[in-house]
Design a protein around this motif. Structure first.
Motif, PDB file in Angstrom:
ATOM      1  N   GLU A 200       2.425   1.450  -3.386  1.00  0.00           N
ATOM      2  CA  GLU A 200       1.228   2.211  -4.172  1.00  0.00           C
ATOM      3  C   GLU A 200       1.136   3.556  -4.098  1.00  0.00           C
ATOM      4  OE1 GLU A 200      -1.678  -0.688  -3.560  1.00  0.00           O
ATOM      5  OE2 GLU A 200      -1.587  -2.246  -5.466  1.00  0.00           O
ATOM      6  N   LYS A 201       1.146   4.611  -2.817  1.00  0.00           N
ATOM      7  CA  LYS A 201       0.959   5.293  -2.398  1.00  0.00           C
ATOM      8  C   LYS A 201       1.928   5.924  -3.380  1.00  0.00           C
ATOM      9  CE  LYS A 201      -2.168   4.899   1.006  1.00  0.00           C
ATOM     10  NZ  LYS A 201      -2.098   4.900   2.457  1.00  0.00           N
ATOM     11  N   LYS A 202       2.955   5.656  -3.118  1.00  0.00           N
ATOM     12  CA  LYS A 202       3.982   6.730  -3.845  1.00  0.00           C
ATOM     13  C   LYS A 202       3.971   6.898  -5.285  1.00  0.00           C
ATOM     14  CE  LYS A 202       7.660   6.416  -0.411  1.00  0.00           C
ATOM     15  NZ  LYS A 202       9.043   6.143  -0.463  1.00  0.00           N
TER      16      LYS A 202
ATOM     17  N   ASP B  26       0.932  -0.937  -0.131  1.00  0.00           N
ATOM     18  CA  ASP B  26      -0.275   0.358  -0.011  1.00  0.00           C
ATOM     19  C   ASP B  26       1.165   1.464  -0.027  1.00  0.00           C
ATOM     20  OD1 ASP B  26      -2.007  -2.160  -0.005  1.00  0.00           O
ATOM     21  OD2 ASP B  26      -2.381  -1.093   2.298  1.00  0.00           O
ATOM     22  N   ARG B  27       1.906   1.140   0.823  1.00  0.00           N
ATOM     23  CA  ARG B  27       2.878   2.287   1.056  1.00  0.00           C
ATOM     24  C   ARG B  27       3.495   2.875  -0.594  1.00  0.00           C
ATOM     25  NH1 ARG B  27       7.934   3.373   1.302  1.00  0.00           N
ATOM     26  NH2 ARG B  27       8.546   1.315   1.347  1.00  0.00           N
TER      27      ARG B  27
ATOM     28  N   GLN C 177       1.155   6.078  -6.914  1.00  0.00           N
ATOM     29  CA  GLN C 177       0.252   7.199  -7.353  1.00  0.00           C
ATOM     30  C   GLN C 177       0.288   8.610  -6.937  1.00  0.00           C
ATOM     31  OE1 GLN C 177      -3.178   6.503  -8.581  1.00  0.00           O
ATOM     32  NE2 GLN C 177      -3.656   8.321  -8.825  1.00  0.00           N
ATOM     33  N   ILE C 178       1.008   9.021  -6.527  1.00  0.00           N
ATOM     34  CA  ILE C 178       1.717  10.432  -6.698  1.00  0.00           C
ATOM     35  C   ILE C 178       2.576  10.487  -7.724  1.00  0.00           C
ATOM     36  CG2 ILE C 178       3.028  12.326  -4.967  1.00  0.00           C
ATOM     37  CD1 ILE C 178       2.278  10.929  -2.639  1.00  0.00           C
TER      38      ILE C 178
END
Length: 64
Positions: free
Chosen positions: A49-51, A46-47, A53-54
């Motif tokens: 994936e967030k990076k 998840d961590r 996405q940003i």
């Protein structure tokens, strides 16, 4: 812990459960340990994936 380390630990736990004759309590301990690694792995995924996405959103803004 890095995702690769988590996956190695999870693999080690699964192998232990498959290869050894364990008591019910030992099996439960291995299962609990494996679930802990799965949760840690999911958090790490998840961590990342967030990076990603940003970064993708920043790339889209630059294209405009």
């Amino acid at each position: 812990m890095k995702l690769e380390e988590i996956m190695d630990k999870l693999d080690e736990t699964v192998r232990k459960m498959e290869q050894e004759k364990l008591t019910l309590e030992e099996s439960y301990q291995c299962f609990s340990e494996g679930m802990k690694y799965i949760k840690e792995g999911n958090k790490e995924i998840d961590r990342v994936e967030k990076k990603i996405q940003i970064l993708m959103e920043e790339g889209e803004e630059e294209d405009e």
